[in-house]
Design a protein around this motif. Structure first.
Motif, PDB file in Angstrom:
ATOM      1  N   SER A  12       0.849  -1.182   0.000  1.00 52.37           N
ATOM      2  CA  SER A  12       0.000   0.000   0.000  1.00 52.37           C
ATOM      3  C   SER A  12       0.884   1.230   0.000  1.00 52.37           C
ATOM      4  CB  SER A  12      -0.843   0.060   1.272  1.00 52.37           C
ATOM      5  OG  SER A  12      -1.849  -0.891   1.257  1.00 52.37           O
ATOM      6  N   MET A  13       0.571   2.183  -0.814  1.00 52.49           N
ATOM      7  CA  MET A  13       1.272   3.450  -0.751  1.00 52.49           C
ATOM      8  C   MET A  13       0.685   4.280   0.377  1.00 52.49           C
ATOM      9  SD  MET A  13       3.477   3.215  -2.953  1.00 52.49           S
ATOM     10  CE  MET A  13       3.884   2.393  -4.456  1.00 52.49           C
ATOM     11  N   ASN A 205       1.977   6.372  -8.157  1.00 51.21           N
ATOM     12  CA  ASN A 205       1.512   5.187  -8.869  1.00 51.21           C
ATOM     13  C   ASN A 205       1.697   3.935  -8.011  1.00 51.21           C
ATOM     14  OD1 ASN A 205       1.036   6.792 -11.175  1.00 51.21           O
ATOM     15  ND2 ASN A 205       3.192   6.617 -11.746  1.00 51.21           N
ATOM     16  N   PRO A 206       0.950   2.854  -8.294  1.00 53.57           N
ATOM     17  CA  PRO A 206       1.137   1.608  -7.542  1.00 53.57           C
ATOM     18  C   PRO A 206       2.541   1.054  -7.723  1.00 53.57           C
ATOM     19  CG  PRO A 206      -0.904   1.552  -8.806  1.00 53.57           C
ATOM     20  CD  PRO A 206      -0.139   2.754  -9.277  1.00 53.57           C
ATOM     21  N   ALA A 207       3.016   0.354  -6.702  1.00 50.94           N
ATOM     22  CA  ALA A 207       4.304  -0.328  -6.805  1.00 50.94           C
ATOM     23  C   ALA A 207       4.205  -1.477  -7.803  1.00 50.94           C
ATOM     24  CB  ALA A 207       4.729  -0.857  -5.444  1.00 50.94           C
ATOM     25  N   TRP A 226      10.359  -5.403  -4.988  1.00 51.69           N
ATOM     26  CA  TRP A 226       9.440  -4.653  -5.829  1.00 51.69           C
ATOM     27  C   TRP A 226      10.142  -3.389  -6.278  1.00 51.69           C
ATOM     28  CZ3 TRP A 226       9.199  -5.216  -0.604  1.00 51.69           C
ATOM     29  CH2 TRP A 226       9.278  -4.052   0.180  1.00 51.69           C
ATOM     30  N   SER A 228       9.379   0.978  -7.350  1.00 50.45           N
ATOM     31  CA  SER A 228       8.434   2.082  -7.422  1.00 50.45           C
ATOM     32  C   SER A 228       7.773   2.107  -8.787  1.00 50.45           C
ATOM     33  CB  SER A 228       9.166   3.404  -7.177  1.00 50.45           C
ATOM     34  OG  SER A 228       8.358   4.506  -7.549  1.00 50.45           O
ATOM     35  N   GLY A 229       6.479   2.388  -8.795  1.00 53.01           N
ATOM     36  CA  GLY A 229       5.771   2.573 -10.051  1.00 53.01           C
ATOM     37  C   GLY A 229       5.835   4.007 -10.551  1.00 53.01           C
ATOM     38  N   PRO A 233       6.898   7.844  -4.217  1.00 54.63           N
ATOM     39  CA  PRO A 233       6.520   7.329  -2.899  1.00 54.63           C
ATOM     40  C   PRO A 233       7.675   7.460  -1.915  1.00 54.63           C
ATOM     41  CG  PRO A 233       6.986   5.520  -4.398  1.00 54.63           C
ATOM     42  CD  PRO A 233       6.989   6.770  -5.223  1.00 54.63           C
ATOM     43  N   TYR A 236       6.450   2.361   2.109  1.00 55.13           N
ATOM     44  CA  TYR A 236       5.542   1.294   1.715  1.00 55.13           C
ATOM     45  C   TYR A 236       5.016   0.580   2.954  1.00 55.13           C
ATOM     46  CZ  TYR A 236       8.164   1.967  -2.626  1.00 55.13           C
ATOM     47  OH  TYR A 236       8.772   2.512  -3.724  1.00 55.13           O
TER      48      TYR A 236
END
Length: 266
Positions: A12-13, A205-207, A226, A228-229, A233, A236
């Protein structure tokens, strides 16, 4: 080797802010000295980007810069640099390049005259823009050039290290590397890495999951990875358990990097 199926509700961001990104440089050739030379254990570099270039990229008002990104051109996997320190300061608009000696030339600058915007580890996971979100924003007044000082104090090296896309800008960089942290004069350089300046004001943006793949397998003592998208951010929330992924194991104040090694996989 025993394998374990993970049910992983990932990332979750937590900082609900979005980044506008302003790009300086369009070149596709590569260099590896600036912002750091990963083949050597220690080093520093300094780089100038001008107000005129920042304005031309579309950033035309004062305010906080919340991060930067450099384009890594080689497809790295799990390349991690620890003990990195990044500083930024405003400099007069007539200082557009380096010449001579001292802080305005090839000398190592006094980092006390900068704002330290980041200290910690940095991970590189692919051929793309690699974002670095500042832990302390830098306030830019829209009346100055900016200078970035990057200190690599990792104390180790890799035979495979990042190559950065650059655009030639005469005498806008200085670099120095060694087997212990150097404070002597560096080399003035014109292969300035392309950069994005990141301004945060909406959700990121989502990861993007790297390892293990969704519904895939991981081994005992494995590391989850993972990336960063995009969108800057700063942390996390990581959830992990054997049923529905609803157990929070690291929150965003603890988890600022993009890898996590569970303590007790069974």
């Amino acid at each position: 080797m025993k394998k374990v199926l993970l049910s992983l509700a990932i990332l979750s961001m937590c900082i609900f802010t979005f980044a506008a990104e302003y790009t300086i440089g369009t070149g596709t050739s590569t260099e590896y000295y600036v912002p750091f030379y990963g083949y050597y254990e220690y080093g520093w570099s300094k780089i100038i980007y001008t107000k005129a270039e920042i304005n031309a990229a579309g950033l035309n008002q004062e305010g906080n810069i919340n991060g930067i990104a450099f384009y890594v051109n080689n497809a790295l996997t799990g390349y991690n640099m620890t003990n990195q320190k990044v500083y930024v300061r405003s400099i007069p608009t007539d200082r557009t390049s380096y010449s001579g000696t001292g802080e305005t030339g090839n000398g190592y600058p006094n980092n006390a005259n900068f704002t330290k915007v980041y200290e910690g580890s940095i991970s590189y996971t692919g051929q793309k823009w690699e974002e670095l979100t500042f832990t302390t924003p830098f306030y830019w007044d829209n009346n100055s050039n900016i200078e970035i000082l990057w200190e690599n104090r990792y104390g180790s090296y890799y035979s495979t290290y990042p190559y950065f896309r650059y655009t030639s800008a005469s005498n806008t960089c200085v670099y120095k590397y060694a087997t212990s942290f150097p404070t002597g004069a560096g080399t003035i350089y014109s292969n300035r890495p392309n950069i994005k300046l990141i301004i945060v004001n909406e959700p990121p943006n989502p990861a993007v999951l790297v390892y293990p793949i969704n519904n895939g397998y991981a081994f005992l003592n494995d590391t989850l990875v993972w990336q960063s998208g995009g969108g800057g951010p700063t942390g996390y929330d990581v959830y992990l358990d054997t049923f529905d992924g609803s157990t929070l194991v690291k929150d965003h104040t603890q988890q600022t990097t993009t890898t996590y090694t569970p303590d007790n996989l069974q």
